[in-house]
Design a protein around this motif. Structure first.
Motif, PDB file in Angstrom:
ATOM      1  N   GLU A  22       0.825  -1.209   0.000  1.00 56.91           N
ATOM      2  CA  GLU A  22       0.000   0.000   0.000  1.00 56.91           C
ATOM      3  C   GLU A  22       0.861   1.260   0.000  1.00 56.91           C
ATOM      4  O   GLU A  22       0.540   2.257  -0.661  1.00 56.91           O
ATOM      5  N   THR A  23       1.982   1.209   0.718  1.00 54.91           N
ATOM      6  CA  THR A  23       2.904   2.349   0.724  1.00 54.91           C
ATOM      7  C   THR A  23       3.498   2.575  -0.661  1.00 54.91           C
ATOM      8  O   THR A  23       3.560   3.708  -1.162  1.00 54.91           O
ATOM      9  N   LEU A  24       3.936   1.482  -1.289  1.00 53.96           N
ATOM     10  CA  LEU A  24       4.534   1.592  -2.620  1.00 53.96           C
ATOM     11  C   LEU A  24       3.509   2.053  -3.655  1.00 53.96           C
ATOM     12  O   LEU A  24       3.830   2.844  -4.547  1.00 53.96           O
ATOM     13  N   ALA A  25       2.278   1.547  -3.536  1.00 57.50           N
ATOM     14  CA  ALA A  25       1.243   1.934  -4.496  1.00 57.50           C
ATOM     15  C   ALA A  25       0.951   3.428  -4.405  1.00 57.50           C
ATOM     16  O   ALA A  25       0.797   4.113  -5.426  1.00 57.50           O
ATOM     17  N   ALA A  27       3.042   5.700  -3.292  1.00 58.12           N
ATOM     18  CA  ALA A  27       4.228   6.401  -3.791  1.00 58.12           C
ATOM     19  C   ALA A  27       4.249   6.424  -5.317  1.00 58.12           C
ATOM     20  O   ALA A  27       4.589   7.441  -5.936  1.00 58.12           O
ATOM     21  N   LEU A  28       3.862   5.308  -5.935  1.00 57.34           N
ATOM     22  CA  LEU A  28       3.848   5.253  -7.397  1.00 57.34           C
ATOM     23  C   LEU A  28       2.812   6.217  -7.965  1.00 57.34           C
ATOM     24  O   LEU A  28       3.078   6.909  -8.959  1.00 57.34           O
ATOM     25  N   ASP A  29       1.644   6.280  -7.337  1.00 58.23           N
ATOM     26  CA  ASP A  29       0.627   7.239  -7.792  1.00 58.23           C
ATOM     27  C   ASP A  29       1.175   8.666  -7.750  1.00 58.23           C
ATOM     28  O   ASP A  29       0.969   9.462  -8.678  1.00 58.23           O
ATOM     29  N   GLY A  30       1.880   8.984  -6.664  1.00 61.19           N
ATOM     30  CA  GLY A  30       2.434  10.325  -6.533  1.00 61.19           C
ATOM     31  C   GLY A  30       3.488  10.626  -7.584  1.00 61.19           C
ATOM     32  O   GLY A  30       3.510  11.719  -8.164  1.00 61.19           O
ATOM     33  N   GLU A  31       4.363   9.658  -7.846  1.00 68.15           N
ATOM     34  CA  GLU A  31       5.419   9.870  -8.830  1.00 68.15           C
ATOM     35  C   GLU A  31       4.867   9.943 -10.251  1.00 68.15           C
ATOM     36  O   GLU A  31       5.344  10.729 -11.075  1.00 68.15           O
ATOM     37  N   LEU A  32       3.855   9.136 -10.545  1.00 69.33           N
ATOM     38  CA  LEU A  32       3.229   9.207 -11.869  1.00 69.33           C
ATOM     39  C   LEU A  32       2.549  10.564 -12.073  1.00 69.33           C
ATOM     40  O   LEU A  32       2.586  11.132 -13.169  1.00 69.33           O
ATOM     41  N   ALA A  33       1.931  11.067 -11.009  1.00 71.59           N
ATOM     42  CA  ALA A  33       1.307  12.389 -11.101  1.00 71.59           C
ATOM     43  C   ALA A  33       2.368  13.463 -11.332  1.00 71.59           C
ATOM     44  O   ALA A  33       2.163  14.403 -12.111  1.00 71.59           O
ATOM     45  N   ARG A  34       3.516  13.315 -10.667  1.00 72.39           N
ATOM     46  CA  ARG A  34       4.603  14.287 -10.853  1.00 72.39           C
ATOM     47  C   ARG A  34       5.153  14.221 -12.275  1.00 72.39           C
ATOM     48  O   ARG A  34       5.430  15.256 -12.897  1.00 72.39           O
ATOM     49  N   ARG A 183       2.449 -13.522  -2.775  1.00 71.34           N
ATOM     50  CA  ARG A 183       1.957 -12.731  -3.894  1.00 71.34           C
ATOM     51  C   ARG A 183       2.233 -11.239  -3.663  1.00 71.34           C
ATOM     52  O   ARG A 183       2.647 -10.520  -4.572  1.00 71.34           O
ATOM     53  N   TYR A 184       1.997 -10.786  -2.425  1.00 70.27           N
ATOM     54  CA  TYR A 184       2.287  -9.382  -2.123  1.00 70.27           C
ATOM     55  C   TYR A 184       3.778  -9.082  -2.288  1.00 70.27           C
ATOM     56  O   TYR A 184       4.163  -8.012  -2.765  1.00 70.27           O
ATOM     57  N   ALA A 185       4.616 -10.024  -1.890  1.00 73.79           N
ATOM     58  CA  ALA A 185       6.060  -9.818  -2.043  1.00 73.79           C
ATOM     59  C   ALA A 185       6.423  -9.662  -3.517  1.00 73.79           C
ATOM     60  O   ALA A 185       7.261  -8.822  -3.886  1.00 73.79           O
ATOM     61  N   GLU A 186       5.776 -10.470  -4.366  1.00 75.64           N
ATOM     62  CA  GLU A 186       6.037 -10.367  -5.802  1.00 75.64           C
ATOM     63  C   GLU A 186       5.519  -9.040  -6.350  1.00 75.64           C
ATOM     64  O   GLU A 186       6.193  -8.374  -7.148  1.00 75.64           O
ATOM     65  N   TYR A 187       4.329  -8.649  -5.915  1.00 74.79           N
ATOM     66  CA  TYR A 187       3.780  -7.363  -6.345  1.00 74.79           C
ATOM     67  C   TYR A 187       4.704  -6.210  -5.923  1.00 74.79           C
ATOM     68  O   TYR A 187       4.902  -5.242  -6.662  1.00 74.79           O
ATOM     69  N   ASN A 188       5.246  -6.324  -4.727  1.00 74.09           N
ATOM     70  CA  ASN A 188       6.104  -5.251  -4.225  1.00 74.09           C
ATOM     71  C   ASN A 188       7.376  -5.113  -5.062  1.00 74.09           C
ATOM     72  O   ASN A 188       7.865  -4.002  -5.287  1.00 74.09           O
ATOM     73  N   ARG A 189       7.897  -6.242  -5.523  1.00 74.51           N
ATOM     74  CA  ARG A 189       9.077  -6.172  -6.388  1.00 74.51           C
ATOM     75  C   ARG A 189       8.740  -5.450  -7.699  1.00 74.51           C
ATOM     76  O   ARG A 189       9.539  -4.664  -8.220  1.00 74.51           O
ATOM     77  N   VAL A 190       7.542  -5.714  -8.224  1.00 69.73           N
ATOM     78  CA  VAL A 190       7.109  -5.033  -9.445  1.00 69.73           C
ATOM     79  C   VAL A 190       6.950  -3.531  -9.188  1.00 69.73           C
ATOM     80  O   VAL A 190       7.377  -2.694  -9.989  1.00 69.73           O
ATOM     81  N   LEU A 191       6.331  -3.193  -8.062  1.00 71.75           N
ATOM     82  CA  LEU A 191       6.138  -1.780  -7.733  1.00 71.75           C
ATOM     83  C   LEU A 191       7.472  -1.062  -7.550  1.00 71.75           C
ATOM     84  O   LEU A 191       7.649   0.075  -8.005  1.00 71.75           O
ATOM     85  N   GLU A 192       8.404  -1.708  -6.883  1.00 72.17           N
ATOM     86  CA  GLU A 192       9.713  -1.088  -6.671  1.00 72.17           C
ATOM     87  C   GLU A 192      10.421  -0.839  -7.999  1.00 72.17           C
ATOM     88  O   GLU A 192      11.037   0.220  -8.202  1.00 72.17           O
ATOM     89  N   ALA A 193      10.324  -1.814  -8.912  1.00 70.20           N
ATOM     90  CA  ALA A 193      10.955  -1.639 -10.221  1.00 70.20           C
ATOM     91  C   ALA A 193      10.284  -0.505 -10.998  1.00 70.20           C
ATOM     92  O   ALA A 193      10.952   0.304 -11.648  1.00 70.20           O
TER      93      ALA A 193
END
Length: 278
Positions: A22-25, A27-34, A183-193
């Motif tokens: 949830e933290t990464l998601a 953060a990604l929304d914020g960076e995409l908006a930027r 599954r969340y761990a895998e999703y988190n790796r995708v979000l981090e990338a």
């Protein structure tokens, strides 16, 4: 009556991975908006710069060049005292330097006699502009650094996983429990990338912007402030042009120049006294 049992709570590891998700998601929304803001602001900035600021900068440089010639002429006038002629010479040297820097380092397009300006820079400043600013001229002529090419996805599953991540992030919080720890761990790796990739795109956009509009490479820029800053810069240039036009008007009469130089001398003396106190 059979006692109802509650659903098994997620394991500590799963809870931690979900919190990370949830933290990464977010953060990604914020960076995409930027990143999207950079794209929009740069278009608006480019238009306002080209339509308004760039023509004003050309006017400013051409007025400065005319003032250099006027102050050079004033240095030859017997109506002025030796001290006034010296001040006129100092101003001519400073204006010649500023004008040449705008023309040759910043690339401001203007119709100016560059050779004559360099001769007056040498006459009043005692230096050779090409030699004095050799390093700056070389840096100004160097090609801009190309932004790095976007990196390929780590594997073929990343786009599909990213789609899953977006779908999961859009769900209500109570519907996210179906995904387990792995599954969340895998999703988190995708979000981090993905976050790292977006960060690279933002950095490239910022570097390119700074290079195009002559910002200090070390300066921190918030795209949300750029249009307001540009409007303020336009207002400052317009005000400065008014001051330059006023100064040019003084050269209609050498007595006006004399009075203006006296006022300038008093102003410079007051400034130096303030600086000495500080």
């Amino acid at each position: 009556m059979q006692e109802k049992t509650s659903a098994t709570p997620p394991a500590a590891g799963a809870s931690a991975q979900r919190g990370r998700f949830e933290t990464l998601a977010r953060a990604l929304d914020g960076e995409l908006a930027r990143l999207a803001l950079w794209g929009k602001v740069e278009q608006d900035y480019q238009k306002q710069y080209a339509d308004v600021l760039a023509p004003l900068e050309t006017v400013e440089v051409e007025l400065k060049a005319r003032l250099v010639f006027c102050f050079d002429h004033a240095c030859k006038q017997k109506e002025l005292t030796k001290a006034e002629r010296q001040l006129a010479s100092e101003i001519a040297a400073q204006l010649a330097e500023e004008t040449l820097c705008s023309l040759e380092l910043d690339g401001t397009p203007a119709e100016c006699d560059t050779d004559r300006l360099k001769a007056l820079y040498r006459k009043h400043g005692g230096g050779d502009f090409d030699a004095d600013f050799a390093e700056e001229r070389e840096a100004a002529g160097a090609p801009a650094e190309e932004p790095p090419a976007p990196q390929a996805e780590a594997d073929d599953t990343a786009p599909a996983l990213l789609a899953e991540v977006r779908a999961l992030a859009a769900m209500e919080a109570d519907k996210r429990d179906a995904a387990g720890e792995d599954r969340y761990a895998e999703y988190n790796r995708v979000l981090e990338a993905r976050l790292a990739g977006v960060a690279r795109e933002i950095a490239a956009a910022e570097r390119g912007f700074k290079a195009r509009y002559r910002f200090d490479p070390e300066q921190s820029i918030d795209p949300a402030d750029l249009m307001e800053d540009l409007d303020a810069e336009i207002a400052d240039v317009r005000e400065y042009i008014g001051e330059l036009e006023f100064e040019l008007e003084q050269f209609v009469d050498m007595q006006q120049v004399k009075a203006w130089l006296k006022a300038m001398k008093r102003q410079l003396a007051a400034t130096r006294r303030r600086e000495a106190r500080n």
